[in-house]
Design a protein around this motif. Structure first.
Motif, mmCIF file in Angstrom:
data_model
loop_
_atom_site.group_PDB
_atom_site.id
_atom_site.type_symbol
_atom_site.label_atom_id
_atom_site.label_comp_id
_atom_site.label_asym_id
_atom_site.label_seq_id
_atom_site.Cartn_x
_atom_site.Cartn_y
_atom_site.Cartn_z
ATOM 1 N N GLU A 127 0.896 -1.153 0.031
ATOM 2 C CA GLU A 127 0.009 0.097 -0.133
ATOM 3 C C GLU A 127 1.047 1.105 0.088
ATOM 4 O O GLU A 127 0.545 2.255 -0.760
ATOM 5 C CB GLU A 127 -0.924 0.002 1.213
ATOM 6 C CG GLU A 127 -2.035 -0.986 1.100
ATOM 7 C CD GLU A 127 -2.860 -1.355 2.324
ATOM 8 O OE1 GLU A 127 -2.826 -0.341 3.260
ATOM 9 O OE2 GLU A 127 -3.368 -2.283 2.400
ATOM 10 N N GLN A 134 0.215 4.012 -2.787
ATOM 11 C CA GLN A 134 -0.339 5.498 -2.386
ATOM 12 C C GLN A 134 1.060 6.433 -2.358
ATOM 13 O O GLN A 134 0.840 7.557 -1.878
ATOM 14 C CB GLN A 134 -0.872 5.354 -1.149
ATOM 15 C CG GLN A 134 -2.124 4.221 -1.066
ATOM 16 C CD GLN A 134 -2.975 4.155 0.146
ATOM 17 O OE1 GLN A 134 -2.720 5.118 0.967
ATOM 18 N NE2 GLN A 134 -3.515 3.016 0.578
ATOM 19 N N LYS A 163 3.432 6.620 -0.031
ATOM 20 C CA LYS A 163 3.409 7.180 1.429
ATOM 21 C C LYS A 163 4.257 6.234 2.204
ATOM 22 O O LYS A 163 4.622 4.890 1.643
ATOM 23 C CB LYS A 163 1.946 6.995 2.013
ATOM 24 C CG LYS A 163 0.923 7.813 1.497
ATOM 25 C CD LYS A 163 -0.390 7.491 2.492
ATOM 26 C CE LYS A 163 -1.644 8.389 1.851
ATOM 27 N NZ LYS A 163 -2.742 8.280 2.679
ATOM 28 N N ILE A 209 1.148 4.451 6.623
ATOM 29 C CA ILE A 209 0.122 3.548 6.409
ATOM 30 C C ILE A 209 -0.272 2.819 7.894
ATOM 31 O O ILE A 209 -1.569 2.626 7.765
ATOM 32 C CB ILE A 209 0.407 2.398 5.186
ATOM 33 C CG1 ILE A 209 0.877 3.020 3.787
ATOM 34 C CG2 ILE A 209 -0.646 1.463 5.161
ATOM 35 C CD1 ILE A 209 -0.438 3.820 3.094
#
Length: 514
Positions: free
Chosen positions: A493, A497, A499, A504
């Motif tokens: 993720e 994203q 990030k 996260i």
């Protein structure tokens, strides 16, 4: 030269505190003839040197080689006698044993009445403190004495002792069966970790049901309940039923808080119960209760009544710091957890003689995850290397497997492409050898192996593809353990994203806060 960690006497001497050394010298000096004793000279020499070296001992002229073994054995025994006399070590269990020894001496002198008086008193103390094995020994000695010391009450006394012996024997048999079951399940956990298939599950389930004795919970005392909850806990861990782990570890800890005296008599079991409760809460992601349990544990440890000895201090160091790391993993506050690394490194060195290699490797793995969480992949790899290169780690094969998988991911993140190819081949061979090639690992290795042929503009789509594939295993009964060791989904993720992985995890923690 003998390894310092393998010479029992040297390790014992080095484990003594300043007050224990002072007491030993006072104990030895109580008789003037001991002042120049060879064993005291050997003690002083071992206390002075930093590493055990037989050559130094022989060159000192204290003892000849032929006599060294006997002198070391004598010194070892004298230290233990001195430690036994230390008030710090005078817990209820030691005191009961001491009184039993006194009663035995009185019996051997034919002073039956005096012996029976001590035995009756100490038996009550033993039963009150759940020391039923010793209580049974006491009753057996009482039975022997009663056959030689004739009184008018012997018919009633004989019946009373027979009933007591039967009751205590029944409790001890139940405790033995439950402790055997618990130990066997614990051994399975250390050797292979969680169940890996329906076949494994059925084997563990059958073993558990076949060896679990019939019981009525109302008839069980503290110790029997403790072993019962332990057995259920290890069964729950093996089958990856983490809600059940939470249930039985809670019962374990509550049992101690309901019998507070048992905390101080059995501090090791109390600490272990709290550790498994915290581990269960970590697995079910219950962060608010995790904090409460950890804070309550720290408060209890700081109470003046709580035992203070080397073994307890080692366990406190290990469990408190491992769970403080877990709290940072739960909340995604990896940066804030970095202060623990120096504390843990210092503690490992300080308690090395009392912490087994398995627990040291678990701490290294957690530190590696901490550095992975902040994006310091090279330091992460250094700690994982300590695990991967450890040839003496015979337990918890799953820890070895996931250390290698995390190492692969860290090598990729660090841009160490050449090393990645070597790591891929090595990890693939290792997983095949361990028979631990699960779906999550297969997908990870397939993804990392194919990175070389993927164009940069295709990378995000490949991350999404892997994420979709792995997501379906998140709650799989036998695959979910992969996500307990390494949060692969949060890592993916973070790439999807753009990030940091810590952000996260923090966002997930806030969303699932309970």
């Amino acid at each position: 030269m003998t390894n310092a960690h393998k010479d029992a006497l040297f390790v014992l001497v080095k484990s003594l505190s300043k007050s224990e050394k002072r007491q030993f010298k006072l104990y030895v000096g109580r008789l003037g003839v001991n002042t120049d004793a060879k064993f005291l000279a050997l003690f002083n020499l071992l206390d002075k040197i930093k590493q055990y070296d037989e050559k130094i001992i022989l060159e000192s002229g204290i003892v000849k080689k032929a006599q060294l073994s006997n002198l070391k054995a004598h010194l070892y025994k004298q230290i233990l006698v001195s430690l036994r006399l230390n008030p710090v070590n005078q817990n209820i269990r030691v005191q009961i044993r001491e009184q039993l020894d006194f009663a035995t001496i009185l019996y051997q002198k034919g002073l039956y009445k005096q012996s029976l008086k001590i035995l009756d008193k100490v038996k009550t103390i033993a039963i009150e403190n759940e020391e039923k094995n010793i209580a049974y020994e006491i009753v057996e000695l009482e039975k022997i004495i009663e056959t030689q010391y004739i009184t008018r009450s012997i018919p009633d006394r004989a019946n009373e002792l027979a009933v007591q012996a039967k009751e205590l024997s029944g409790h001890n048999v139940m405790t033995s069966k439950l402790s055997n079951l618990s130990l066997q399940l614990y051994g399975m956990m250390l050797k292979v970790g969680y169940v890996r298939s329906d076949e494994d599950y059925q084997k563990v389930k059958t073993y558990f049901n076949d060896h679990l004795p019939l019981y009525n919970i109302e008839d069980l005392g503290f110790r029997e309940k403790l072993w019962l909850y332990k057995a259920y806990l290890w069964y729950s861990f093996l089958t990856q039923d983490f809600l059940s782990c939470f249930k039985y570890s809670s019962k374990w800890v509550d049992l101690f808080y309901d019998h507070k005296d048992m905390i101080y008599l059995n501090p090791v079991f109390f600490l272990k119960g709290n550790h498994y409760l915290l581990e269960s809460l970590f697995y079910v992601q219950y962060s608010s209760q995790f904090k409460e349990v950890l804070e309550r544990l720290e408060r209890t440890i700081k109470e003046k009544e709580f035992p203070d000895n080397d073994n307890i201090n080692s366990l406190v160091f290990m469990y408190i710091n491992a769970n403080k790391l877990n709290l940072h993993f739960l909340e995604g506050t990896f940066e804030k957890g970095l202060y623990l690394v120096k504390i843990i490194e210092y503690g490992i060195n300080k308690h090395r003689d009392r912490i087994d290699v398995h627990h040291v490797m678990v701490l290294y793995y957690k530190i590696a995850c901490l550095y992975f969480g902040i994006g310091d992949n090279k330091t992460c790899i250094q700690y994982l290397k300590k695990i991967i290169d450890n040839k003496n780690l015979k337990m918890r094969e799953d820890l070895m497997c996931f250390a290698r998988v995390l190492s692969l991911v860290a090598h990729y993140e660090a841009g160490m492409d050449y090393h990645l190819e070597i790591q891929l081949k090595s990890t693939y061979k290792f997983l095949l050898k361990m028979n631990d090639m699960h779906a999550v690992q297969k997908e990870m290795i397939k993804f990392l192996r194919g990175l070389g042929s993927i164009y940069p503009n295709e990378l995000k789509a490949e991350f999404q593809k892997l994420y979709t594939e792995l997501k379906k295993y998140e709650n799989h009964p036998y695959e979910k353990r992969a996500f307990l060791y390494l949060d692969i989904l949060s890592w993916l993720e973070s790439h999807l994203q753009n990030k940091p992985v810590s952000q996260i995890i923090r966002e997930k923690a806030m969303a699932h806060s309970r």
